[in-house]
Motif scaffolding. Structure first.
Motif, PDB file in Angstrom:
ATOM      1  N   UNK A   1       0.850  -1.178   0.000  1.00  0.00           N
ATOM      2  CA  UNK A   1       0.000   0.000   0.000  1.00  0.00           C
ATOM      3  C   UNK A   1       0.885   1.226   0.000  1.00  0.00           C
ATOM      4  N   UNK A   2       0.616   2.142  -0.917  1.00  0.00           N
ATOM      5  CA  UNK A   2       1.375   3.380  -1.006  1.00  0.00           C
ATOM      6  C   UNK A   2       0.433   4.562  -0.841  1.00  0.00           C
ATOM      7  N   UNK A   3       0.843   5.520  -0.046  1.00  0.00           N
ATOM      8  CA  UNK A   3       0.088   6.764   0.034  1.00  0.00           C
ATOM      9  C   UNK A   3       0.728   7.725  -0.953  1.00  0.00           C
ATOM     10  N   UNK A   4      -0.085   8.282  -1.829  1.00  0.00           N
ATOM     11  CA  UNK A   4       0.404   9.170  -2.863  1.00  0.00           C
ATOM     12  C   UNK A   4      -0.105  10.583  -2.649  1.00  0.00           C
ATOM     13  N   UNK A   5       0.711  11.538  -3.052  1.00  0.00           N
ATOM     14  CA  UNK A   5       0.246  12.916  -3.069  1.00  0.00           C
ATOM     15  C   UNK A   5      -0.584  13.106  -4.334  1.00  0.00           C
ATOM     16  N   UNK A   6      -1.259  14.215  -4.432  1.00  0.00           N
ATOM     17  CA  UNK A   6      -2.065  14.490  -5.628  1.00  0.00           C
ATOM     18  C   UNK A   6      -1.177  14.567  -6.865  1.00  0.00           C
ATOM     19  N   UNK A   7       0.003  15.151  -6.732  1.00  0.00           N
ATOM     20  CA  UNK A   7       0.927  15.268  -7.862  1.00  0.00           C
ATOM     21  C   UNK A   7       1.422  13.890  -8.315  1.00  0.00           C
ATOM     22  N   UNK A   8       1.709  13.014  -7.368  1.00  0.00           N
ATOM     23  CA  UNK A   8       2.161  11.667  -7.706  1.00  0.00           C
ATOM     24  C   UNK A   8       1.051  10.885  -8.405  1.00  0.00           C
ATOM     25  N   UNK A   9      -0.164  11.015  -7.917  1.00  0.00           N
ATOM     26  CA  UNK A   9      -1.301  10.331  -8.535  1.00  0.00           C
ATOM     27  C   UNK A   9      -1.516  10.850  -9.951  1.00  0.00           C
ATOM     28  N   UNK A  10      -1.407  12.142 -10.150  1.00  0.00           N
ATOM     29  CA  UNK A  10      -1.564  12.736 -11.480  1.00  0.00           C
ATOM     30  C   UNK A  10      -0.480  12.239 -12.424  1.00  0.00           C
ATOM     31  N   UNK A  11       0.766  12.127 -11.929  1.00  0.00           N
ATOM     32  CA  UNK A  11       1.861  11.621 -12.749  1.00  0.00           C
ATOM     33  C   UNK A  11       1.607  10.174 -13.159  1.00  0.00           C
ATOM     34  N   UNK A  12       1.149   9.351 -12.213  1.00  0.00           N
ATOM     35  CA  UNK A  12       0.831   7.955 -12.527  1.00  0.00           C
ATOM     36  C   UNK A  12      -0.264   7.862 -13.582  1.00  0.00           C
ATOM     37  N   UNK A  13      -1.284   8.673 -13.440  1.00  0.00           N
ATOM     38  CA  UNK A  13      -2.386   8.667 -14.394  1.00  0.00           C
ATOM     39  C   UNK A  13      -1.907   9.088 -15.774  1.00  0.00           C
ATOM     40  N   UNK A  14      -1.118  10.156 -15.835  1.00  0.00           N
ATOM     41  CA  UNK A  14      -0.587  10.646 -17.110  1.00  0.00           C
ATOM     42  C   UNK A  14       0.300   9.602 -17.766  1.00  0.00           C
ATOM     43  N   UNK A  15       1.173   8.969 -16.993  1.00  0.00           N
ATOM     44  CA  UNK A  15       2.085   7.960 -17.521  1.00  0.00           C
ATOM     45  C   UNK A  15       1.315   6.724 -17.975  1.00  0.00           C
ATOM     46  N   UNK A  16       0.339   6.291 -17.198  1.00  0.00           N
ATOM     47  CA  UNK A  16      -0.478   5.132 -17.577  1.00  0.00           C
ATOM     48  C   UNK A  16      -1.234   5.415 -18.866  1.00  0.00           C
ATOM     49  N   UNK A  17      -1.767   6.626 -19.006  1.00  0.00           N
ATOM     50  CA  UNK A  17      -2.484   6.982 -20.231  1.00  0.00           C
ATOM     51  C   UNK A  17      -1.541   7.011 -21.434  1.00  0.00           C
ATOM     52  N   UNK A  18      -0.322   7.516 -21.244  1.00  0.00           N
ATOM     53  CA  UNK A  18       0.655   7.546 -22.339  1.00  0.00           C
ATOM     54  C   UNK A  18       1.021   6.127 -22.774  1.00  0.00           C
TER      55      UNK A  18
END
Length: 80
Positions: free
Chosen positions: A11-28
């Motif tokens: 389990x990882x706690x993510x900041x909003x910026x980290x979550x946004x980066x993951x989403x952007x990278x996953x979409x790419x």
């Protein structure tokens, strides 16, 4: 004990910026591969390659995909 029967959860706690980066990278990656890519898959690749190399690989894959696209003009439908 067989490692195939062992299961672990992380389990990882993510900041909003980290979550946004993951989403952007996953979409790419999904755009490149044509398949759904989960956040956990991005994290595994990030752990495997590191951020700089992952970014470079994504950039290279995007460039390869863009260069392989057909450049023929689109057909236009003309109504009369």
């Amino acid at each position: 004990m067989s490692s195939l029967t062992d299961a672990y959860a992380i389990t990882l706690k993510l900041t909003a910026a980290q979550h946004e980066w993951l989403t952007t990278t996953a979409n790419a990656l999904a755009e490149i591969s044509g398949h759904d890519v989960s956040h956990s898959a991005v994290i595994m690749r990030l752990m495997e390659l590191g951020a700089p190399e992952l970014g470079q690989k994504i950039a290279v894959q995007k460039a390869q995909k863009a260069s392989s696209r057909k450049t023929a003009p689109r057909l236009k439908v003309i109504y009369s």
